[in-house]
Design a protein around this motif. Structure first.
Motif, PDB file in Angstrom:
ATOM      1  N   PHE A  74       0.825  -1.214   0.000  1.00  0.00           N
ATOM      2  CA  PHE A  74       0.000   0.000   0.000  1.00  0.00           C
ATOM      3  C   PHE A  74       0.859   1.265   0.000  1.00  0.00           C
ATOM      4  O   PHE A  74       0.366   2.338  -0.282  1.00  0.00           O
ATOM      5  CB  PHE A  74      -0.960  -0.012   1.208  1.00  0.00           C
ATOM      6  N   PRO A 316      -1.605  -6.420   4.092  1.00  0.00           N
ATOM      7  CA  PRO A 316      -2.853  -5.645   4.131  1.00  0.00           C
ATOM      8  C   PRO A 316      -3.602  -5.728   2.806  1.00  0.00           C
ATOM      9  O   PRO A 316      -3.003  -5.849   1.745  1.00  0.00           O
ATOM     10  CB  PRO A 316      -2.368  -4.212   4.371  1.00  0.00           C
ATOM     11  N   VAL A 317      -4.920  -5.661   2.900  1.00  0.00           N
ATOM     12  CA  VAL A 317      -5.787  -5.745   1.727  1.00  0.00           C
ATOM     13  C   VAL A 317      -6.415  -4.380   1.500  1.00  0.00           C
ATOM     14  O   VAL A 317      -6.767  -3.688   2.463  1.00  0.00           O
ATOM     15  CB  VAL A 317      -6.901  -6.785   1.981  1.00  0.00           C
ATOM     16  N   GLU A 318      -6.579  -4.006   0.227  1.00  0.00           N
ATOM     17  CA  GLU A 318      -7.148  -2.680  -0.071  1.00  0.00           C
ATOM     18  C   GLU A 318      -8.657  -2.713   0.068  1.00  0.00           C
ATOM     19  O   GLU A 318      -9.317  -3.635  -0.396  1.00  0.00           O
ATOM     20  CB  GLU A 318      -6.759  -2.268  -1.498  1.00  0.00           C
ATOM     21  N   ASN A 322      -9.222   3.715  -0.892  1.00  0.00           N
ATOM     22  CA  ASN A 322      -7.780   3.669  -0.585  1.00  0.00           C
ATOM     23  C   ASN A 322      -7.455   3.313   0.858  1.00  0.00           C
ATOM     24  O   ASN A 322      -6.352   3.561   1.326  1.00  0.00           O
ATOM     25  CB  ASN A 322      -7.099   5.004  -0.920  1.00  0.00           C
ATOM     26  N   TYR A 324      -6.733   0.622   3.884  1.00  0.00           N
ATOM     27  CA  TYR A 324      -6.184  -0.726   3.932  1.00  0.00           C
ATOM     28  C   TYR A 324      -6.470  -1.327   5.287  1.00  0.00           C
ATOM     29  O   TYR A 324      -6.490  -0.626   6.296  1.00  0.00           O
ATOM     30  CB  TYR A 324      -4.662  -0.683   3.737  1.00  0.00           C
ATOM     31  N   TYR A 325      -6.707  -2.629   5.296  1.00  0.00           N
ATOM     32  CA  TYR A 325      -6.759  -3.259   6.604  1.00  0.00           C
ATOM     33  C   TYR A 325      -6.010  -4.576   6.518  1.00  0.00           C
ATOM     34  O   TYR A 325      -5.916  -5.184   5.458  1.00  0.00           O
ATOM     35  CB  TYR A 325      -8.207  -3.435   7.057  1.00  0.00           C
ATOM     36  N   GLN A 326      -5.435  -4.996   7.645  1.00  0.00           N
ATOM     37  CA  GLN A 326      -4.655  -6.226   7.634  1.00  0.00           C
ATOM     38  C   GLN A 326      -5.488  -7.372   8.192  1.00  0.00           C
ATOM     39  O   GLN A 326      -5.932  -7.316   9.340  1.00  0.00           O
ATOM     40  CB  GLN A 326      -3.376  -6.059   8.469  1.00  0.00           C
ATOM     41  N   ASN A 375      -1.202  -9.831  -2.788  1.00  0.00           N
ATOM     42  CA  ASN A 375      -2.657  -9.729  -2.615  1.00  0.00           C
ATOM     43  C   ASN A 375      -3.224 -10.845  -1.752  1.00  0.00           C
ATOM     44  O   ASN A 375      -4.434 -10.964  -1.590  1.00  0.00           O
ATOM     45  CB  ASN A 375      -3.360  -9.706  -3.983  1.00  0.00           C
TER      46      ASN A 375
END
Length: 833
Positions: A74, A316-318, A322, A324-326, A375
């Motif tokens: 990110f 982390p995922v988008e 914009n 992000y969280y893990q 991803n």
């Protein structure tokens, strides 16, 4: 010839991964880095091809680390360059730069005053989009902390500075992780662990001067891997960060660090959390600047049955907008041959193992590390056999194996092209023989051909030093020589012939061969020596028999299942189900075999072994088919290092450690008898002669030596040998030669020269002709055509070079090479007129 330009392109690189923890890194660029001996190799999981190798290390590469890694995807948006760090067994760390636009690499710098002993771990942190911090540990007991500032433009230079360096004492550290602590204080935390079974936490500001804050006890054996999560939001406040640790005690621990006080607003508020089950064990309090963090053991994960070499939080995922969280998801890799994904259960919050992959592999002997794709939909392990294993989540936690690059994990000693030119075969000190081939796909599906390992004919109990592909008609055969006194002959089984047809898209064109082959495949022996054939009619009986007795003793090895592949096989299949049966053993030599060659008609094989005396240094001649001894050629007093038959098979050339070369005349009578005589022997060089090669269109030959010279000789009137030419001195010992003929006879072709420093050069040889077209003496002239770009050459000694015999267009040729950097390489050579 001299006006021509030669283009050299990389077609294929095969290499195994060094068997070291922390060796692999998956970058935010989507590319994977790993150490292959003293080269840093880069592979693309999308194409399953190794894209390049980076030369520069003088010792084995222990660890690599991308900036940014997949964890910081990110922060990688908009970056034009990514950076890669690699550390080696001598303590050197090199910084590389990859330009994302054109895929070009360059070595930026070697880090100054690095470590005195091997680097064990490198781990970094993206502080902002253009600033990174990273730390390195070494078995010399020191830790260094560095700052790297990325350039703002693609032409700018990055700035590198050492922020801190400190000693951690005699118990060296082998794992570390860096993170920025939540709470806005700009504090950095460094966790490290190693041989004293404790996790040590150091804190400091962005200037990098770190102080020891506290230690976490709980593990009962060496700590092998550490990874911080990004700050995690609980009840809307981002005041927590988690650390996961794994150990040789087979356990994984998750530690929670919760912000308890911060004096930034003037009054220190100490918020006592409500007691929850998860924080039942209170650990130490970590004081960082003006903040304090209460550490507690969040969870203890038990499930692996052997050392857990690596743990890693999912990147982390988008989200929309914009953000992000893990995900709360951890990947672990263990010597028990499995990788597991752990996640907390939705309701109770108890961490559970939700996915397990890899448990079926007989051959992996355990995993050294596991990595998430940027991803989070793929996971990669690297194993004991230098192999990669990749699984992709194709939906609903259905993880399927994917293609990966493969190759040898020790020095590759010899290489040869198939008679048909459809594949190359290589042997190595990793005790395997492997076959690599371009796997053709119907033209509509992809551009270009991708090479893969399609068979592993021999898995042995000794290091393999040499091979000779037999060039006669009929089935594919080769002879292999290892650190034993016996040469072994192998013949292709039916399963391989059909797989090869699939790879080359030939709709079973070689039916005459297929009909004659009764053997489906081969079984491994208990000691890894002889491979026994599996016959076509025996397969049905075996399947019935296996159902009854499930007794597992040391002697029984799981039955091989010879398989015809319709797409490139993966590691498990290669190691088990693609063996070739051994058809003959050739007894006679007094020592370990050292070199082998076959004549061009496929009627004779010559062999030599390691030797300290004239009696043992004999070259033996074997008749192909009957495999009887038909000659014992005496001439040398030390090991014969390479041999080659002239292209009309009238002469056999041998070169030796004794600095001599010999030329034997080989005569065949009509009844198939072979007679031979020594035509010439002379001291050719001042040091060991490592290699030799004949001109394909004449009786000239080249010799290459440790004295850094290449000399060209000619057999005159079939009675004597005369020196024609010495090439200008090379920068390094000459260790490999291969001479390719061009179809127009005006030129004497191209000589490929491989050196101890890994470099390859191509030289054009031409006859000196008088105005009337007759050849003048001394006959030959040489000119350097091209020095192959170091980024596609080997990173240490070139052991063998081999041109593919091309029938059609001589302007495009293929050259194969193998080296001490564990790599097998194939180059396209195009002569642009």
């Amino acid at each position: 010839m001299h006006s021509e330009v030669v283009e050299v392109k990389r077609v294929f690189i095969g290499a195994g991964c060094n068997r070291i923890v922390n060796n692999v890194s998956w970058g935010a660029s989507g590319l994977v880095s790993f150490g292959a001996h003293n080269a840093v190799a880069i592979f693309s999981p999308k194409s399953a091809q190794i894209l390049t190798t980076l030369p520069g290390h003088k010792a084995v590469v222990n660890c690599t680390h991308w900036l940014p890694t997949s964890k910081f995807l990110f922060k990688a948006k908009g970056l034009e360059q990514h950076y890669l760090l690699s550390g080696d067994a001598d303590g050197a760390i090199i910084l590389w730069e990859l330009s994302l636009i054109d895929g070009k690499w360059r070595q930026v710098s070697q880090l100054p005053q690095s470590h005195k002993k091997g680097v064990t771990c490198i781990n970094g942190l993206m502080v902002s989009q253009t600033e990174a911090m990273f730390a390195s540990t070494s078995s010399d007991g020191t830790v260094c902390v560095w700052e790297l500032v990325f350039p703002l433009t693609s032409r700018g230079d990055c700035k590198l500075s050492c922020l801190d360096s400190f000693s951690v004492g005699s118990k060296s550290m082998v794992a570390l992780s860096l993170a920025e602590l939540p709470g806005g204080g700009g504090q950095i935390v460094l966790a490290m662990g190693g041989l004293d079974n404790k996790i040590h936490l150091y804190c400091g500001g962005r200037t990098g001067k770190l102080v020891h804050a506290c230690e976490l006890k709980g593990h009962t054996d060496w700590i092998r891997s550490l990874d911080f999560s990004l700050p995690i939001s609980i009840n809307g406040e981002v005041n927590n960060i988690f650390l996961v640790s794994s150990s040789q005690d087979k356990a994984i621990r998750i530690w929670k660090m919760a912000l308890v006080s911060s004096v930034s607003n003037g009054h220190g508020i100490y918020k006592k959390e409500e007691m929850s089950l998860s924080s039942y064990i209170k650990g130490p309090v970590l004081v960082a600047g003006s903040s304090s963090f209460q550490i507690s053991l969040e969870s203890l994960l038990i499930g692996h049955e052997d050392w857990v070499y690596s743990v890693q939080w999912q990147p982390p995922v988008e989200m929309e907008g914009n953000a992000y969280y893990q995900p709360q998801s951890i990947l672990s890799a263990s010597m028990d041959k499995t990788m597991m994904i752990w996640q907390p259960e939705k309701t109770s919050g108890v961490w559970m193992n939700v996915v397990t992959v890899g448990e079926l592999s007989h051959c992996a002997l355990g995993f050294y590390g596991g990595h998430w794709s940027p991803n989070g939909d793929s996971i990669l392990a690297h194993g004991y056999g230098g192999s990669f294993h990749l699984w992709k989540n194709v939906g609903y936690d259905n993880w399927l194996t994917q293609k990966v690059p493969s190759g040898h994990f020790a020095s590759v000693t010899d290489i040869g092209w198939a008679r048909s030119g459809d594949y190359i075969m290589s042997v190595s000190h990793d005790q395997t023989t492997r076959i690599f081939a371009p796997w053709k796909v119907e033209a509509s599906l992809q551009d270009g051909e991708f090479w893969y390992e399609i068979s592993r004919p021999q898995v042995h109990g000794h290091d393999i030093n040499c091979l000779a592909v037999v060039h006669s008609k009929g089935n594919h055969r080769f002879v292999g020589g290892a650190d034993e006194k016996v040469a072994r002959v192998f013949e292709a089984p039916l399963s391989f012939l059909k797989t090869l047809n699939n790879a080359t898209l030939q709709k079973s064109s070689s039916d005459d061969v297929l009909n004659g082959v009764q053997i489906l495949g081969a079984n491994m022996s208990a000691l890894g020596l002889s491979q026994k054939p599996i016959y076509a009619q025996a397969v049905n009986e075996a399947s019935e028999r296996n159902g009854t007795d499930g007794i597992d003793t040391l002697e029984t090895i799981p039955e091989a299942v010879p398989t015809v592949f319709t797409e490139p096989p993966i590691e498990d299949q290669l190691a088990w189900h693609t063996l070739w049966p051994e058809s003959h053993k050739l007894y006679g030599h007094g020592n370990e075999l050292f070199s082998l060659c076959c004549d061009h008609r496929g009627e004779l094989v010559a062999s030599s072994c390691k030797a300290q005396s004239a009696a043992v240094a004999e070259v033996w001649l074997w008749q192909v088919g009957s495999w009887k001894t038909v000659g014992r050629l005496q001439s040398h007093s030390l090991t014969v290092t390479q041999m080659e038959f002239s292209h009309d098979d009238r002469f056999l050339l041998t070169v030796s450690r004794d600095r001599q070369f010999s030329v034997f005349t080989i005569t065949r009578t009509g009844s198939g008898e072979v007679s031979y005589s020594l035509l010439a022997r002379q001291e050719g060089h001042k040091r060991i002669i490592w290699s030799c090669s004949w001109n394909p269109h004449g009786h000239e030959f080249a010799t290459g030596s440790r004295d850094k010279t290449v000399k060209i000789w000619g057999v005159e009137k079939e009675s004597s040998v005369k020196q024609l030419l010495t090439l200008p001195q090379f920068t390094s010992s000459v260790t490999a030669l291969s001479w390719a003929g061009l179809h127009d006879q005006k030129n004497a072709g191209i000589l490929a020269v491989g050196m101890e420093n890994g470099q390859i050069e191509l030289w054009s040889l031409s006859y000196n002709r008088a105005d009337d077209g007759s050849i003048t003496t001394p006959g030959l002239a040489a000119a350097l055509l091209v020095r192959v770009d170091p980024f596609i050459c080997h990173a240490s000694t070139v052991n063998r070079l081999a041109w593919k015999k091309s029938e059609e267009d001589h302007l495009s040729m293929q050259l194969a090479s193998c080296g001490a950097d564990n790599c097998v390489r194939v180059f396209d050579i195009n002569v642009v007129e």
